[in-house]
Structures are given as C-alpha cells and as structure tokens.
Write an enzyme that holds these catalytic residues in place. Structure first.
Site, PDB file in Angstrom:
ATOM      1  CG  HIS A  40     -15.065   2.201   0.832  1.00 36.90           C
ATOM      2  ND1 HIS A  40     -13.868   1.685   1.271  1.00 36.90           N
ATOM      3  CD2 HIS A  40     -15.275   1.657  -0.388  1.00 36.90           C
ATOM      4  CE1 HIS A  40     -13.376   0.878   0.348  1.00 36.90           C
ATOM      5  NE2 HIS A  40     -14.219   0.834  -0.672  1.00 36.90           N
ATOM      6  CG  ASN A  92      -8.777  -4.244  -3.340  1.00 34.96           C
ATOM      7  OD1 ASN A  92      -7.761  -4.408  -2.673  1.00 34.96           O
ATOM      8  ND2 ASN A  92      -9.881  -3.739  -2.829  1.00 34.96           N
ATOM      9  NE  ARG A 103      -8.956  -8.692  -3.524  1.00 34.30           N
ATOM     10  CZ  ARG A 103     -10.042  -8.179  -2.974  1.00 34.30           C
ATOM     11  NH1 ARG A 103     -11.228  -8.365  -3.510  1.00 34.30           N
ATOM     12  NH2 ARG A 103      -9.962  -7.436  -1.888  1.00 34.30           N
ATOM     13  CE  LYS A 121     -14.978  -2.484   0.676  1.00 33.70           C
ATOM     14  NZ  LYS A 121     -14.218  -2.908  -0.514  1.00 33.70           N
ATOM     15  CD  GLU A 126      -4.406   6.337   4.527  1.00 34.95           C
ATOM     16  OE1 GLU A 126      -5.496   6.014   5.039  1.00 34.95           O
ATOM     17  OE2 GLU A 126      -3.986   5.856   3.467  1.00 34.95           O
ATOM     18  CE  LYS A 162      -5.625   2.461   5.738  1.00 32.15           C
ATOM     19  NZ  LYS A 162      -6.070   3.177   4.532  1.00 32.15           N
ATOM     20  CE  LYS A 165      -4.085  -1.786   2.215  1.00 37.20           C
ATOM     21  NZ  LYS A 165      -5.109  -1.339   3.149  1.00 37.20           N
ATOM     22  CB  VAL A 223     -17.117  -9.582  -1.780  1.00 38.84           C
ATOM     23  CG1 VAL A 223     -18.466 -10.063  -1.263  1.00 38.84           C
ATOM     24  CG2 VAL A 223     -15.997 -10.451  -1.219  1.00 38.84           C
ATOM     25  N   GLY A 267      -8.473  -6.598   4.275  1.00 40.98           N
ATOM     26  CA  GLY A 267      -9.559  -7.123   5.097  1.00 40.98           C
ATOM     27  C   GLY A 267      -9.762  -6.360   6.392  1.00 40.98           C
TER      28      GLY A 267
HETATM   29  P1  ADP Z   1      -8.188  -2.946   3.817  1.00 41.46           P
HETATM   30  O1  ADP Z   1      -7.292  -3.179   2.650  1.00 41.46           O
HETATM   31  O2  ADP Z   1      -7.711  -3.614   5.063  1.00 41.46           O
HETATM   32  O3  ADP Z   1      -9.619  -3.228   3.504  1.00 41.46           O
HETATM   33  P2  ADP Z   1      -8.495  -0.093   3.365  1.00 41.46           P
HETATM   34  O4  ADP Z   1      -7.324   0.807   3.222  1.00 41.46           O
HETATM   35  O5  ADP Z   1      -9.200  -0.489   2.098  1.00 41.46           O
HETATM   36  O6  ADP Z   1      -8.051  -1.410   4.165  1.00 41.46           O
HETATM   37  O7  ADP Z   1      -9.531   0.545   4.335  1.00 41.46           O
HETATM   38  C1  ADP Z   1     -10.665  -0.168   4.804  1.00 41.46           C
HETATM   39  C2  ADP Z   1     -11.615   0.780   5.486  1.00 41.46           C
HETATM   40  O8  ADP Z   1     -10.982   1.415   6.607  1.00 41.46           O
HETATM   41  C3  ADP Z   1     -12.105   1.938   4.630  1.00 41.46           C
HETATM   42  O9  ADP Z   1     -13.183   1.584   3.819  1.00 41.46           O
HETATM   43  C4  ADP Z   1     -12.493   2.945   5.707  1.00 41.46           C
HETATM   44  O10 ADP Z   1     -13.717   2.615   6.283  1.00 41.46           O
HETATM   45  C5  ADP Z   1     -11.431   2.760   6.743  1.00 41.46           C
HETATM   46  N1  ADP Z   1     -10.320   3.692   6.496  1.00 41.46           N
HETATM   47  C6  ADP Z   1      -9.213   3.468   5.760  1.00 41.46           C
HETATM   48  N2  ADP Z   1      -8.414   4.553   5.723  1.00 41.46           N
HETATM   49  C7  ADP Z   1      -9.034   5.498   6.477  1.00 41.46           C
HETATM   50  C8  ADP Z   1      -8.716   6.848   6.847  1.00 41.46           C
HETATM   51  N3  ADP Z   1      -7.590   7.432   6.448  1.00 41.46           N
HETATM   52  N4  ADP Z   1      -9.590   7.514   7.638  1.00 41.46           N
HETATM   53  C9  ADP Z   1     -10.731   6.921   8.074  1.00 41.46           C
HETATM   54  N5  ADP Z   1     -11.093   5.668   7.764  1.00 41.46           N
HETATM   55  C10 ADP Z   1     -10.251   4.956   6.973  1.00 41.46           C
END
Ligand code: ADP
Length: 452
Positions: free
Chosen positions: A208, A289, A291, A237, A200, A158, A116, A294, A164
């Site tokens: 989202h 992503n 791929r 989700k 972040e 993160k 990432k 879901v 996930g």
């Molecule tokens: P993963 O790959 O583990 O699914 P993501 O980066 O896609 O992680 O983030 C998953 C969810 O986490 C996002 O849909 C959001 O709800 C929350 N999220 C991610 N980054 C942030 C952020 N900077 N601020 C607030 N919520 C966040």
C-alpha cells in the site's frame, strides 16, 4: 488569517490540530461529548463546548450542535480532523453556508472521491492506472458473477461508500462470491448506509503506497513523497513509513507526477492522499482521501512541512508559496499506531490509565492525548498514541523506534505495544520485505501453539 478555529473532533488528532493553531496564534474551540469532558484537547483549548452524549451520532456527528457551538463561540473556521464528519460533503457545504470556512476541500471534491466507484471512474479519466474492476457497481449476484468472470478470480468485494477496511470480502471462486456479496452488502448497509458494491481484482502481494499532496486551489500543487502503509491487520494500518523502502527515485517521481497532475486537473484544494496498490513495479489507484490522515506525521518528518498548518493557511486563502523543486525529502520516518486493544483478541481495551510515560530524546515524536489518570472511553476508536521516529537513514530510524518502544509505558489498559516491539525484531520487517498481507501471517505465526 483566522482568529478562532473550532475543532470538530477528539483524541490525538484534536490535540494535533490544537497544537498547530496555537503555534499560529489562533484561538481554539474544543467541542466534546460528555465522555470526553476530561480530554486533553478540551483542557488545553481556549474554549470548550459540550455538544452531546457519548454516542458519536449524538455528539461528534451532531451537525446542528457543532454549528451552534461555532456560532456561539464566534469561530471563523471549522477543522473536521479525520473520521467523523471529515469526509461528509453535506457537512462541508453546511459549514460554508453558515459563514464559516471549512478547513478541507470543496464539498464537490469530497463528494466525488467519497463514492469509490465514481472516484475510480474519475481517476481513470485523469490517466491514473487502476486495479481491474467491475466498472461500476454490481446490482445483483448475477452481475457480480459476470464481472468476476471477466476480471478473473480471486476478486475483492468492496463497498462503494466504504472506509476503514470495512465491508471488504475476498472471493476465490463463484461459490464464495455469492456468500461474500451478501455479507458485504449487509455490512456496507450497516456501516455506511449505502449498500452499493463493486468488485476488484484481488492482488496477492501488493504494497500500500500513498502520495500526500497539498494544493492551494490557486494553481499551487506539490507532493510530499509517499508513505508505505503495508503493515496492516484487517485492512487497517498499524505501521507506516516514509519514504517506502520499496520504491526507487524514478518510481517516486513517476507516481508523484501522476498524482499531482491528477489533482491539478480537477482544481483540488487542500491536503489529500491518493492511495495506490503497488505490485511488481506497477501502481494501481484504489482511492483518494480528501482529508488529513492518521499517518501524516511521517510525511511531515521527511519533508519538514507542517501539513495541518498548511491546511489552515490554504483554507484562509493562502497560497503555497513554494513549488515541487523546493520540497526536499530527506531521512526516514516510521509511525507505530498504539491501540488500546487486547494483544491476542484485538478487542478494544478501554479504561483508566494508571501509569503513563512517553518516550523522548532525539528524533522522537509522540502524538497522544493520554495522561496518567485519563480514562479511555469505550465509545470511540482505539487509537491512543502515535509514536513517530525520525532517522537520517532507515536503519537509524529503526533503532530509534526500537529504543523508544522500550521506554514507552502505558499502564492500566491493554495495548499493542508488545506487537510493535516484536515487529521491530523481525527480519522481514527490518529488511523492508513485506506486503499488505504480511502482518496477518506474522500475527498468526505468533499465536501460542503456532509452529515456528
Ligand atoms: P478503506 O477505504 O476501507 O481503507 P481501501 O480501498 O483503502 O479501503 O483498501 C484498504 C486496504 O485493503 C488496502 O490498503 C489493501 O491492503 C487492501 N486492498 C484494497 N484493495 C485491494 C485489492 N484489490 N487487492 C488486494 N488488497 C486490497
């Protein structure tokens, strides 16, 4: 076109891929663990090969066993589905080295987007707006404290190799950050074998929003509109809709163009999703992503494009044969993820299905591998069914979801059906007024003893 495709996955997604193959006249090979001998896709496949014991490491992640199964069944191509090996660049490369087509992007693109930190740097170079962050991994607590000072609290810790919703921690001040770093680091190491972390800016009320794109790797690039996946619990989700009730046509065109320009620039091939957070009219890229997702069915419902079929056609060397102007997004679709889990503790609830009745009728699609008598094994993801409804308007769609949920019977195990039914009577949800943190508050407010 391929004659035979091996499906390196299980559950509802294996069945989804099998269905696409059948409709294209392609033979299928199911590979399965000993826990999945009676799975629906194993029963329906033309051939089935047992590749190991229940533990994913020894079966669905067992690369030599999967490649051997492809060799002995004489398959032309391997579809990795989602999860398991779907975003494993080494696996994609090995599939190709062994002479099979990989139904997915190139190993290089999987690798680029799989980290990432690298993905965000690449996104920035490609002109995508991103959430302010530590601009690279933070190796020490001191580096994290410095970065957080620059970004401004609250910050989100993160995992660079994350997915996930795992390995994420919010820190509202320096004290919390120290603890968050240590917990996130051990979680990241345990889950992803990569303890690199980055920070972040934590957005307090984002939605989202993700763009589904399709590229043929030969110049053809389209998007199928966005999905709103803000209804989440523990960053996972639960409900997704297309299109988002929060975007207008102008915003859709703007983010659609940014996303398609970016993937065109890198010469991407296959289906993919660019995920953004959206707050106060601004978009921030968070990850891509590489791929199938879901929630892909909601995009299929509003665009009329069969995404799995397109993945297979593209992998076989086909071109899209249509342009963005040919994509007509119409109507509204909502997906409810039905999980085998306890309604209050959310702990997995595997077991024998003693009663099963799926809803039907106009505008209703159920993607599920369940049947009466099936035993949901305890070793895997708790997703057991996806209810997807279509309506000409969002309102019609909502009424249809509510009607279909009332028809759905899954007996013998606990599920989150009741949570979905409650959601479908909530005014914020019905009005489309929610952000990514909304469902957590809703779930808490529903607990016995909570006010309201
Ligand atoms: P993963 O790959 O583990 O699914 P993501 O980066 O896609 O992680 O983030 C998953 C969810 O986490 C996002 O849909 C959001 O709800 C929350 N999220 C991610 N980054 C942030 C952020 N900077 N601020 C607030 N919520 C966040």
């Amino acid at each position: 076109m391929f004659e035979k495709v091996l499906i390196a996955n299980r559950g509802e997604i294996a069945l989804r891929i099998l269905r696409a193959c059948r409709e294209m006249g392609i033979q299928t090979v199911a590979v399965h663990s000993t826990a999945d001998s009676d799975a629906m896709h194993v029963r329906l496949a033309d051939e089935a090969v047992c590749i190991g014991p229940p533990a994913p490491r020894e079966s669905y992640l067992n690369v030599p066993a999967i490649l051997t199964a492809a060799t002995i069944t004489n398959a032309d191509a391997i579809h990795p589905g989602l999860g398991f090996l779907a975003e494993n660049a080494d696996f994609a490369a090995m599939v190709e080295e062994h002479g099979f087509a990989f139904i997915g992007p190139t190993p290089e693109h999987i690798r680029l987007m799989g980290d990432k930190v690298q993905a965000k740097l690449a996104a920035r170079r490609l002109g995508l707006p991103t959430v302010p962050d530590s601009e690279g991994a933070v190796a020490t607590v001191e580096a994290a404290l410095d970065a957080a000072q620059r970004i401004g609290y609250p910050v989100l810790v993160k995992a660079a190799g994350g997915g996930g919703g795992r390995g994420m921690r919010v820190a509202r001040g320096a004290d919390q950050l120290k603890g968050a770093i240590s917990v996130a680091r051990s979680e990241a190491k345990a889950f992803f074998g990569n303890d690199a972390l980055y920070l972040e800016k934590y957005l307090t009320q984002p939605r989202h929003i993700e763009m589904q794109i399709l590229c043929d790797g030969q110049g053809g690039v389209v998007h199928l509109g966005e999905r709103d996946c803000s209804i989440q619990r523990s960053h996972q989700k639960i409900v997704e809709e297309a299109l988002s009730p929060a975007l207008n046509a102008e915003e859709r065109a703007y983010i659609g163009k940014l996303a398609t320009d970016a993937v065109r620039e890198i010469g991407y091939r296959g289906a993919g999703t660019l995920e953004f957070l959206y707050e106060e009219g601004a978009f921030y890229f968070i990850e891509m992503n590489t791929r199938l997702q879901v929630e892909h069915p909601v995009s299929e419902m509003v665009s009329g494009v069969d995404i799995v079929r397109e993945q297979i056609r593209i992998a076989a060397g086909g071109t899209l044969g249509y342009t963005q102007a040919d994509i007509r997004l119409a109507g509204h679709a909502i997906e409810c993820r039905i999980n085998a889990e306890h309604p209050e503790t959310f702990l997995p609830s595997p077991g024998r299905i003693d009663e099963y009745h799926a809803p039907g009728g106009p505008g209703v699609r159920v993607d599920s591998h369940l049947y009466s008598g099936y035993v949901v094994p305890p070793h895997y993801d708790s997703l057991v069914a996806k209810l997807i409804c279509f309506g000409v308007t969002r309102n019609e769609c909502l009424m249809r979801v509510r009607r279909a949920l009332a028809e759905f019977v899954i007996g013998g195990i606990e599920t989150n059906l009741a949570l979905h039914r409650r959601l479908l009577t909530n005014h914020d949800f019905l009005d489309g007024r929610y952000d990514v943190h909304w469902l957590e508050r809703f779930v808490t407010s529903q607990r016995p003893g909570a006010d309201s």
